[in-house]
Design an enzyme around this catalytic site. Sequence first.
Site, PDB file in Angstrom:
ATOM      1  N   GLY A 199      10.729  56.883  17.905  1.00 24.14           N
ATOM      2  CA  GLY A 199       9.728  56.199  18.699  1.00 24.14           C
ATOM      3  C   GLY A 199      10.300  54.860  19.127  1.00 24.14           C
ATOM      4  N   TYR A 258      17.450  56.944   8.229  1.00 23.01           N
ATOM      5  CA  TYR A 258      18.665  56.353   8.796  1.00 23.01           C
ATOM      6  C   TYR A 258      19.310  55.318   7.861  1.00 23.01           C
ATOM      7  CZ  TYR A 258      18.680  57.876  13.765  1.00 23.01           C
ATOM      8  OH  TYR A 258      18.780  58.571  14.932  1.00 23.01           O
ATOM      9  N   HIS A 315      23.895  61.272  10.524  1.00 23.31           N
ATOM     10  CA  HIS A 315      23.664  61.098  11.963  1.00 23.31           C
ATOM     11  C   HIS A 315      24.828  60.299  12.525  1.00 23.31           C
ATOM     12  CE1 HIS A 315      21.448  59.434  15.578  1.00 23.31           C
ATOM     13  NE2 HIS A 315      22.274  58.445  15.320  1.00 23.31           N
ATOM     14  N   ASP A 365      17.322  69.374  16.325  1.00 24.67           N
ATOM     15  CA  ASP A 365      16.821  67.997  16.350  1.00 24.67           C
ATOM     16  C   ASP A 365      15.376  68.000  16.865  1.00 24.67           C
ATOM     17  OD1 ASP A 365      17.091  65.325  15.758  1.00 24.67           O
ATOM     18  OD2 ASP A 365      18.297  64.807  17.510  1.00 24.67           O
TER      19      ASP A 365
HETATM   20 ZN    ZN Z   1      19.927  61.968  14.446  1.00 23.55          ZN
END
Ligand code: ZN
Length: 378
Positions: free
Chosen positions: A69, A130, A195, A285
């Site tokens: 977002g 993350y 990632h 994803d």
């Molecule tokens: Zn990712």
Amino acid sequence: MLLLKNADVYAPEPQGICDLLIGGGEILAIQPHIEEAGLPVQPDVIDADGCPVTPGFIDNHVHIAGGGGEGGFHTRTSELDIQSALRAGVTTLVGVLGTDGIARSMEDLLAKVYALRNAGLSAWCYTGSYHVPIRTLTESLMRDIMLIEPIIGAGEIAVSDHRSSRPSSAELARLVADARVAGMLSGKAGVVNFHLGDEPAGMEPLFELAESLNYAKTVLLPTHCGRNKALYEQAKTWASGGGTVDFTTSSVPQFVKNGEISASRALDEFIREGIDIAFMTWSSDGQGSLPLFDEKGQFSGLTTGTCQSLITELKSALALGIPLETALAPLTVNPARMLKLRRKGNLAPGSDADIVIFDRAMEPETVIADGRVLFSPA
Ligand code: ZN
């Protein structure tokens, strides 16, 4: 009991036209001809009419509870709608958080895993998001993996991305070591899903880990490996050395313009260059944000990943002349092996009855999960 007749079986290896007998959620038999009259109970019968029948897909990186977002709170992506997974032939999902590990939580992710399971799908998830140090459920990565059944590893941890927390190599090594040991002790994969962003370092932090941890290639699962040409070249080196690489199927035209290598093209090139495709997985994803940033790093728009992109890439692979059994591997046997999902990803007696019947245009027509028909022609 369910009897699936006249199936062109891709296990994913081609088996020819067979009948499949399903009971108690698993595949009981695959034979050229199974006589209904000889069975102890009258089964429901589905006639596949000679169409391709494959294992249900394993989508190993899905933002099942929504992800990202980057354009502000109003751009938070929504959670996964089960029908969108089924329409893409997906029967097993691995959920991940993503960029936002503050407003989105492990509790929410786990609740969605349970919701998917209640709806008849198979689902697991990773702990963390993350940023390092990672957010967990129990304040400990090892406790999460060992004691919370659906948690099979850690991720997605961002490296070489402007949204990452700039983790040090020591932080990453500790995280990987902990995930692996917790995996060993609990009989789970203990993988760490990385990632990879757009920054020039690309996979360098992973190569560095592989230098100090001799087992790194068995537990690291880098994703977005086709994001740009330089990253893709590193991914080929990683796979050539026995590491698994994951390619994201969701894309937008801008990504392709910026040099993204699609999953189907990567598969084609791996085959041509003699790189073992057993080390390639694909994931959608799905429900992740696909944000666009300008050259100054300013947010300029956002779309959402979809499970349907798996089918788009599967068809692209077939259009490139790749045999169906080969194109299925990154969606079935390969992720099952990497994630230690022992009853998933193939059609054989004793495997879970996760099955897709395709139509002649290679669209999923009927989807069976754990022996139950969850998606069928209207
Ligand atoms: Zn990712």
